[in-house]
Design a protein around this motif. Sequence first.
Motif, mmCIF file in Angstrom:
data_model
loop_
_atom_site.group_PDB
_atom_site.id
_atom_site.type_symbol
_atom_site.label_atom_id
_atom_site.label_comp_id
_atom_site.label_asym_id
_atom_site.label_seq_id
_atom_site.Cartn_x
_atom_site.Cartn_y
_atom_site.Cartn_z
ATOM 1 N N GLN A 132 -4.830 10.006 -4.971
ATOM 2 C CA GLN A 132 -4.637 9.186 -3.619
ATOM 3 C C GLN A 132 -5.534 9.753 -2.319
ATOM 4 O O GLN A 132 -5.960 8.984 -1.621
ATOM 5 N N VAL A 133 -5.543 11.114 -2.225
ATOM 6 C CA VAL A 133 -6.233 11.425 -1.041
ATOM 7 C C VAL A 133 -7.595 11.429 -1.070
ATOM 8 O O VAL A 133 -8.306 10.970 -0.364
ATOM 9 N N LYS A 137 -12.275 5.321 0.797
ATOM 10 C CA LYS A 137 -11.866 4.014 1.564
ATOM 11 C C LYS A 137 -12.328 4.392 3.118
ATOM 12 O O LYS A 137 -13.020 3.299 3.643
ATOM 13 N N ALA A 138 -11.936 5.468 3.563
ATOM 14 C CA ALA A 138 -12.212 5.503 4.970
ATOM 15 C C ALA A 138 -13.958 5.512 5.261
ATOM 16 O O ALA A 138 -14.409 5.039 6.171
ATOM 17 N N GLN A 185 0.815 -1.248 0.045
ATOM 18 C CA GLN A 185 -0.090 -0.034 0.084
ATOM 19 C C GLN A 185 0.820 1.220 0.179
ATOM 20 O O GLN A 185 1.709 1.164 0.478
ATOM 21 N N ASP A 213 -8.166 7.695 -0.518
ATOM 22 C CA ASP A 213 -8.200 7.488 0.817
ATOM 23 C C ASP A 213 -9.327 7.879 1.524
ATOM 24 O O ASP A 213 -9.920 6.884 2.531
ATOM 25 N N GLU A 236 -4.795 15.985 6.558
ATOM 26 C CA GLU A 236 -5.486 15.425 5.566
ATOM 27 C C GLU A 236 -6.738 14.608 6.157
ATOM 28 O O GLU A 236 -7.548 14.033 5.392
ATOM 29 N N LYS A 237 -6.715 14.296 7.389
ATOM 30 C CA LYS A 237 -7.629 13.509 7.976
ATOM 31 C C LYS A 237 -9.181 14.309 8.082
ATOM 32 O O LYS A 237 -10.287 13.833 8.161
ATOM 33 N N PRO A 252 0.332 7.239 2.945
ATOM 34 C CA PRO A 252 -0.709 8.495 2.483
ATOM 35 C C PRO A 252 -0.080 9.559 2.193
ATOM 36 O O PRO A 252 1.020 9.894 2.523
#
Length: 149
Positions: free
Chosen positions: A129-130, A136-137, A11, A133, A54-55, A14
């Motif tokens: 990618q962000v 996916k979250a 993977q 992600d 990024e979260k 991040p």
Amino acid sequence: MGLVLWMGAAQKPPVLLRVHLQAPEGAKGQVSVPVTLFQPNETIAIQNLPEVTEKEIRKISTRMDGTILVEFNDFGRTKLEVGTSTGRGLILVVLVNGRVVYAPRIDTVITNGAILLPAGSVTPEEIAQVNGDISKAKEQRLKDVPKSS
């Protein structure tokens, strides 16, 4: 051969997108980190802990003029508003994977929960990618929600 396949399937790390405030001069008890800006070319200290990460990103998109729109969720919106309210006159530093991509002086409070970055500051791969992600979250959170019987 198996090792090559295993490494290729690993993977990706991040994408780190962090928004920091400049550390006020003479601030005691704050941990700060030096960063070099390019326009103007100077080194400043930023607060070690980011205002937003990024979260808290809801979505990143490229606009017609090539600029990059980073939209934050409600929690990120609140944190960004508080940071720009208390940091007026300081520099807001946006880092992507450790590189400075934007560093304006804060002259207004950001209340809409979004930052507009210069064209080319975030690569299409990083944006994809962000956003991947984030998807996916969301899927993981939906799986974790207990089903009502």
